[in-house]
Write a protein that holds these residues in place. Sequence first.
Motif, PDB file in Angstrom:
ATOM      1  N   GLN A  67       0.855  -1.184   0.000  1.00 29.30           N
ATOM      2  CA  GLN A  67       0.000   0.000   0.000  1.00 29.30           C
ATOM      3  C   GLN A  67       0.885   1.225   0.000  1.00 29.30           C
ATOM      4  N   ALA A  69       1.188   3.476   1.791  1.00 27.27           N
ATOM      5  CA  ALA A  69       0.887   4.054   3.105  1.00 27.27           C
ATOM      6  C   ALA A  69       1.917   5.109   3.455  1.00 27.27           C
ATOM      7  N   GLY A  71       3.273   5.370   6.268  1.00 31.00           N
ATOM      8  CA  GLY A  71       4.256   4.885   7.218  1.00 31.00           C
ATOM      9  C   GLY A  71       4.282   3.378   7.198  1.00 31.00           C
ATOM     10  N   ILE A  72       5.216   2.814   7.940  1.00 32.81           N
ATOM     11  CA  ILE A  72       5.271   1.354   7.951  1.00 32.81           C
ATOM     12  C   ILE A  72       4.739   0.784   9.239  1.00 32.81           C
ATOM     13  N   ILE A  73       4.499   1.639  10.239  1.00 34.48           N
ATOM     14  CA  ILE A  73       3.898   1.116  11.452  1.00 34.48           C
ATOM     15  C   ILE A  73       2.672   1.925  11.801  1.00 34.48           C
ATOM     16  N   GLU A  74       1.782   1.248  12.541  1.00 28.77           N
ATOM     17  CA  GLU A  74       0.542   1.892  12.953  1.00 28.77           C
ATOM     18  C   GLU A  74       0.857   2.870  14.068  1.00 28.77           C
TER      19      GLU A  74
ATOM     20  N   ARG B 191       2.639  -2.216  15.711  1.00 23.53           N
ATOM     21  CA  ARG B 191       2.065  -3.014  14.635  1.00 23.53           C
ATOM     22  C   ARG B 191       2.556  -2.519  13.293  1.00 23.53           C
ATOM     23  N   LEU B 193       2.314  -1.959   9.387  1.00 27.06           N
ATOM     24  CA  LEU B 193       1.210  -1.845   8.440  1.00 27.06           C
ATOM     25  C   LEU B 193       1.458  -2.722   7.230  1.00 27.06           C
TER      26      LEU B 193
END
Lengths: 449, 194
Positions: A67, A69, A71-74, B191, B193
């Motif tokens: 995706q 996105a 970022g790579i972390i939530e 976490r 993504l």
Amino acid sequence: MEGVWDVALVLFQVWVSIVVGLIMLPAMFGVSLGFTDIYIKVLVKILEWATLRIQRGQKEQPTPPSQPANGIIEKEDGSMEEEIEELRRSHPKNLAGGDFTLCDVFYFCKNGIENIVEDQVTQRFTSEELASWNLLTRTNNNFRYISVRLTIIWGLGVFIRYCILLPLRVTLAAIGLSWLVIGTTLVGLLPNSNAKNWLSDLVHITCYRICARGLSATIHYHNKENRPKKGGICVANHTSPIDIVILANDGCYAMVGQVHGGLLGVIQRSIVRSCPHVWFERSEMKDRHAVAKRLKDHIADKTKLPILIFPEGTCINNTSVMMFKKGSFEIGGTIYPVAIKYDPQFGDAFWNSAKYNMVSYILRMMTSWAIVCNVWYLPPMTRQDGEDAVHFANRVKSAIAYQGGLVDLSWDGGLKRAKVKEFYKEEQQKMYSSMIVGSDSHEAFVDPM
Amino acid sequence: MGSTSSTLLKIPNVEELVQETGFSPAHIIRLYDRFKVLDKEGRGHLCPKDFGAIKELAMNPIRDRIISAFFSPGKETVDFYTFVKIMAHFRPVDKDRPKDPNSPEPINSRSNKLKFAFQLYDQDKDGKISRDELLKVLRDMLGMQVTEEQLESIADRTIQEADLDRDDAISFEEFRKSLEKVNIDHKMSIRFLR
């Protein structure tokens, strides 16, 4: 032996006439023969095909869908207060706000670890990651043999870029720059008059157009009615030194900057002969008042070209806009914001000055597929009554970020090299302590200068 | 960009890492890329200065404690293997893992997450958070914003609430008991993504 030289001479003549006839002359008159457009269209088709092939190849190995996105972390969206409240809600004592609990440390700990994995600032100083490979070796972190056809296309691409496009582009750049130096020096010999200004503009624009062809630059200008006018200040987000070429293709600007030595110094000295630019000595740059005064004088003269300034002060990787230094916004006058967004698919325009010096950077530019970018001219803005320079700067920055689809950050681009001030840590401590001790003096977060 | 065999090959002991930490190969690659970005000089290991260069971490009041959690006592460098093992503490708890009494406790168990947090307080690693250590943490988190007396009264109150065996210090068990209702998995997990 003679025969070889004759052939070489003929080839050279053919080469020069191609360059002059098909590229230089149209550039001088601002006419596009459409070669670049066709080239870009073909390139897009090939890259689409390549993406599909890679995806098909990847289906054999199950990988999570990529995706785009941010970022790579939530990351949690809440503020420090909200997060810590939530932590405490499950605590047996259930304190209604205030007082310290052992679990508070979790918030800071998690926050810290999140930043170790990914932080908003460091990633802005490295090139943007592409969602799919664009057949350039340099953007391929995980090159994997997918298929023969893909490798052939890639190899062909290397050949075309290095053996055909690169010499062509270097020739054009050389012609463009030398014409700039010669042309402006010649124009500089004329007495001041309207004719001189017109000629100066013509020389400048022609040379920048040739340089743009030298990068296979395709630029889309939007909202040309908002183009910067004389006596104004044009501000834009900064990604690379090429920004100047991009903007100067569609208008004439007075450049601002430090005096350099070498080739750049030669160019600087010659272009200032034909029209006034603002060059500062290194020592003058330290004196903010002197700098401000010179700029003020320049814009007060309505016959002079608009000044071009990049308030971030350093190159950012075109995914975000960082803090605008307030100096340019204190001078007064009308600000014409411009947003520049490069399409990374065709070539990464960001200059990572820590990694590459100017020459390697230019070579990388010239061996990319092309430089494709969008330039949006935004409506002029002026400082409102009672508005301070910092607030005004942020207003302009937000407008540019919004238009260009870039992330609006308050971080100082100078952090690329400098350490973070203790100020930021103290602000965090203040926020936390107001929860614990409930202080009345809860100050708002102010940008330091 | 997706996990590929060529990057995985560059990482030493990748299978061991996957086994020990439970990270997927894709996430290990993410961490590897990050490790390389932080390791600006390409030495293959990180030192405290490299962590200090992360701008947003620099404004965290307990950044020095978090950074020193990565370095074993006496060591000035941390290699990629250890880096990932420490990060494994923050992997979300595997809800459907079979409870195998013979296998060692996973690094990201609730208990180990609590131990990680406990060590942020207990810097001399004697298994107890003394009043002094608590004061130090409070000073880090609150800085100059509160007076010395306020700090001391907060420390006293905290110890009073949590210290069950009245030894004027908080042991790990008391720490754990005090936080038994907190959703550790949610609050101490990161976490990915993708």
